[in-house]
Motif scaffolding. Structure first.
Motif: not given
Length: 267
Positions: A119-121, A208-213
């Motif tokens: 997610r951060k990247e 999908i961007v809701s799975r954290g890392e």
């Protein structure tokens, strides 16, 4: 870190070696000085000081003057030093950009897709490419993700980039992006959140961007995939705009019909 040590480290990052950085910074504090005096206060060995000064002369960061007592040295004014460094780096970066693009473009045989993970990247990359957008951004975005991109998106809007698409949430700050209808229903149904960002019709990021890392998105510059992705957004936009144009029983009939189609499709 001590401020003087930090300055020396920063000077080294700008292309000076340790002795050159020490000599130049000490000469800023006290000048003019001859080589012997500069060696004493800077910590540069006497055996090295004239080699160091010769290098700084070649770089035009110091200047020399003959006097009755011998050769003395003056530093280049800091304002001019910074301007000189900027010019040098701008020239270097321009050359590197041109040559690396030449090398890269030689190897582009077909359009490509890549996977970005974490997610951060993902959001670091999204903020970067949003900042490079020239004309148009198309998005389908949830409120939670908008907060990660809000500064970049609002800044793009301020510089004249057209932003269109759909927003899943309550606090929509983008003037040309439509808030998705029946948001309560979607918020209750969806277990995961996806995102679509299309930049200048040249690249698209979806996933999908809701799975954290362990979140993953696909980045592509394939025009065909970009067209399909853009069509997805505009179809969703048309459905929402048409629903919003209806009222009362007409709107209920339309939404019921949409629910039926959706249910039958996924059975």
């Amino acid at each position: 870190m001590d401020e003087n040590l930090r300055l020396l480290e920063d000077m080294k990052k700008l292309g000076l070696n340790q002795y050159e950085a020490k000599a130049y910074t000490k000469l800023l504090e006290e000048f003019p000085l001859n080589g012997y005096s500069l060696s004493k206060i800077s910590g540069v060995p006497r055996s090295k000081i004239y080699e160091v000064l010769d290098n700084l002369l070649k770089k035009q960061l110091v200047f020399s003057k003959k006097t009755e007592s011998g050769l003395v040295y003056f530093p280049l004014e800091p304002k001019l030093f910074i301007s000189k460094i900027k010019q040098n780096y701008e020239s270097i970066l321009k050359n590197v950009e041109e040559k690396t693009n030449e090398l890269y473009l030689k190897n582009i045989i077909h359009y490509d897709s890549k996977i970005l993970s974490g997610r951060k990247e993902i959001f670091s990359f999204l903020n970067l490419i949003i900042g490079l957008a020239n004309k148009r951004i198309e998005i389908s975005i949830w409120e939670e993700e908008f907060f990660q991109l809000s500064d970049s998106l609002l800044e793009a809007e301020e510089r004249g980039v057209v932003i269109k698409g759909l927003y899943f949430g309550y606090n929509n700050k983008l003037k040309n992006v439509l808030t998705h209808r029946r948001i309560e229903t979607y918020l209750s149904e969806k277990e995961e959140r996806n995102i679509i960002v299309i930049i200048d019709r040249k690249e698209a990021i979806t996933g999908i961007v809701s799975r954290g890392e362990v979140s993953q998105v696909s980045w592509t510059n394939d025009p065909g995939i970009i067209d399909i992705t853009s069509d997805y957004i505009v179809h969703d936009l048309m459905v929402n705009m048409y629903s919003n144009s209806l009222s009362g029983s007409d709107r209920k009939k339309y939404e019921d019909a949409m629910d039926k189609v959706r249910k039958e499709y996924f059975e």
